[in-house]
Write an enzyme that holds these catalytic residues in place. Sequence first.
Site, PDB file in Angstrom:
ATOM      1  N   PHE A 221       0.870  -1.187   0.000  1.00 46.39           N
ATOM      2  CA  PHE A 221       0.000   0.000   0.000  1.00 46.39           C
ATOM      3  C   PHE A 221       0.910   1.242   0.000  1.00 46.39           C
ATOM      4  CE2 PHE A 221      -2.222  -3.378   2.318  1.00 46.39           C
ATOM      5  CZ  PHE A 221      -3.414  -3.480   1.616  1.00 46.39           C
ATOM      6  N   ASN A 269      -3.177  -5.521  -6.685  1.00 48.35           N
ATOM      7  CA  ASN A 269      -3.978  -5.611  -5.477  1.00 48.35           C
ATOM      8  C   ASN A 269      -3.118  -6.305  -4.414  1.00 48.35           C
ATOM      9  OD1 ASN A 269      -5.728  -6.487  -3.439  1.00 48.35           O
ATOM     10  ND2 ASN A 269      -7.440  -6.631  -4.876  1.00 48.35           N
ATOM     11  N   ALA A 270      -2.975  -5.682  -3.262  1.00 47.67           N
ATOM     12  CA  ALA A 270      -2.067  -6.200  -2.234  1.00 47.67           C
ATOM     13  C   ALA A 270      -2.425  -7.626  -1.811  1.00 47.67           C
ATOM     14  CB  ALA A 270      -2.101  -5.281  -1.016  1.00 47.67           C
ATOM     15  N   ASP A 290       0.405  -0.562   5.114  1.00 44.32           N
ATOM     16  CA  ASP A 290      -0.250   0.725   5.393  1.00 44.32           C
ATOM     17  C   ASP A 290      -1.534   0.836   4.579  1.00 44.32           C
ATOM     18  OD1 ASP A 290      -0.753   3.297   6.268  1.00 44.32           O
ATOM     19  OD2 ASP A 290       0.649   4.243   4.874  1.00 44.32           O
ATOM     20  N   CYS A 330      -5.518   3.350   9.670  1.00 47.02           N
ATOM     21  CA  CYS A 330      -5.928   4.754   9.690  1.00 47.02           C
ATOM     22  C   CYS A 330      -7.428   4.873   9.881  1.00 47.02           C
ATOM     23  CB  CYS A 330      -5.479   5.472   8.431  1.00 47.02           C
ATOM     24  SG  CYS A 330      -6.116   4.732   6.931  1.00 47.02           S
TER      25      CYS A 330
HETATM   26  N1  SAH Z   1       1.965   4.232   2.548  1.00 50.69           N
HETATM   27  C1  SAH Z   1       1.527   5.471   1.945  1.00 50.69           C
HETATM   28  C2  SAH Z   1       0.067   5.755   2.157  1.00 50.69           C
HETATM   29  C3  SAH Z   1      -0.840   4.628   1.784  1.00 50.69           C
HETATM   30  S1  SAH Z   1      -2.527   5.038   1.726  1.00 50.69           S
HETATM   31  C4  SAH Z   1       2.366   6.606   2.524  1.00 50.69           C
HETATM   32  O1  SAH Z   1       2.937   6.442   3.596  1.00 50.69           O
HETATM   33  O2  SAH Z   1       2.420   7.667   1.911  1.00 50.69           O
HETATM   34  C5  SAH Z   1      -3.194   3.564   1.131  1.00 50.69           C
HETATM   35  C6  SAH Z   1      -2.835   3.249  -0.314  1.00 50.69           C
HETATM   36  O3  SAH Z   1      -3.345   1.935  -0.580  1.00 50.69           O
HETATM   37  C7  SAH Z   1      -3.470   4.165  -1.342  1.00 50.69           C
HETATM   38  O4  SAH Z   1      -2.448   4.714  -2.151  1.00 50.69           O
HETATM   39  C8  SAH Z   1      -4.391   3.245  -2.164  1.00 50.69           C
HETATM   40  O5  SAH Z   1      -4.394   3.549  -3.550  1.00 50.69           O
HETATM   41  C9  SAH Z   1      -3.770   1.903  -1.929  1.00 50.69           C
HETATM   42  N2  SAH Z   1      -4.672   0.735  -2.038  1.00 50.69           N
HETATM   43  C10 SAH Z   1      -5.987   0.661  -1.722  1.00 50.69           C
HETATM   44  N3  SAH Z   1      -6.450  -0.597  -1.854  1.00 50.69           N
HETATM   45  C11 SAH Z   1      -5.389  -1.347  -2.273  1.00 50.69           C
HETATM   46  C12 SAH Z   1      -5.226  -2.726  -2.567  1.00 50.69           C
HETATM   47  N4  SAH Z   1      -6.234  -3.595  -2.445  1.00 50.69           N
HETATM   48  N5  SAH Z   1      -4.006  -3.155  -2.949  1.00 50.69           N
HETATM   49  C13 SAH Z   1      -2.966  -2.289  -3.051  1.00 50.69           C
HETATM   50  N6  SAH Z   1      -3.078  -0.963  -2.780  1.00 50.69           N
HETATM   51  C14 SAH Z   1      -4.261  -0.509  -2.393  1.00 50.69           C
END
Ligand code: SAH
Length: 389
Positions: A221, A269-270, A290, A330
Amino acid sequence: MAGVVVKPRARIYHGHEWVYASEIKKVFGDPSPGDVVSLKDFKDRPLGSGIYNPHSQIVVRRFSRQRQALDADFFRRRLERALDYRQTLALDPAALRLVWSESDGLPGVIVDRYGDHLVVQTLTLAMDQRKDALVEALRDVCEPKSIVERNDSPIRTAEGMELVKGVLWGDQPSPFTLEIDGLRHQIDVLEGQKTGLYLDQLANHQAVAAMAKGKRVLDVFSHHGGFALAAKKAGAARVEAIEISESAVAAACANADRNGLEVEFTVANAFDALRQRESEKATYDLIVLDPPSFTRNKGGLAGALRGYKEIHLRAMKLLEKGGVLATFTCSHHVDGKVFQEMIAGAAVDAKKTLRRIATYSQRADHPVIATLPETEYLRGAAYETMGGW
Ligand code: SAH
């Protein structure tokens, strides 16, 4: 002046600043949505001034314990106080949240500063109606080059407002580069996610990077690669990052280039990417999780926790003995206890013993008010897996 009488036992008697519809005994003087109302207790004693919106679940938000008009003078005083507090913090002033809603006595107002540019959100009807006074005060106090509104947050619909974004004052800023904590970031105040960056995580990027030297790191993420880039700069041996948004990964790659740092970014997708790495028997020494807030309300908490647990379990399986998991949530609804229990549950399933070696919170320019639990929303911790335990 129109006003609202609050029932006994309401949250406002316990230090909270919000009045819900069910807590209202009487509305008098026929206030219009967005008006300032005087608050009174059930014995007619004054409780201060609030902003009124009968179409919101939170009908009144108190912004002062006195009788107070919402004018440019008031905004100026609140802004000066917010800036004074931030000057006491040892944070890079290049990128800073200057005003954070209730925590700075301006319910619904968020102001972020990126270099010379300000990004404003007015998420309550009353504040939105007074945007001109706010802009006037911001120009006086901050002397910015531009003021942009990012009022495209879905939170606005809860107050019956449209989603809009655009320039409020000055020339439209094109995307620019800003050095923050020694790393150059691309900032697009009009088109980026949030208002440009996740300011609340900047200090945590540094704290986690301090553990990255010589390590194989996976930043899940990743958004613009905040953790990944800080880790690589701190001497990580190898850094991979996963993020679902293509535009975020494009910005992250550009960030890596302009800092001369090598990070392998993947658009994925994570949940799938972690599963895939598990099947490939990949291992890491430091993993950062995150995720976005999987729930905006209490009702979605159980589902959100299943999602959180799944990614934690998968990440724990990918960790080398002695490896570290740095994890964040968060969502205000995931409080410290719930978060810890979820992590413990994943550790049981992963058959790992974890030692907590650090805890994290939102950066100090997002201050927490003791009597407003909603102002605390970002929690994190680092856990070391105990090899051969
Ligand atoms: N780590 C970043 C903030 C992350 S916010 C920092 O410190 O700046 C969460 C992020 O997860 C967003 O950019 C969003 O696009 C991403 N996201 C949301 N669902 C997701 C998923 N299923 N797989 C991967 N990324 C995802």
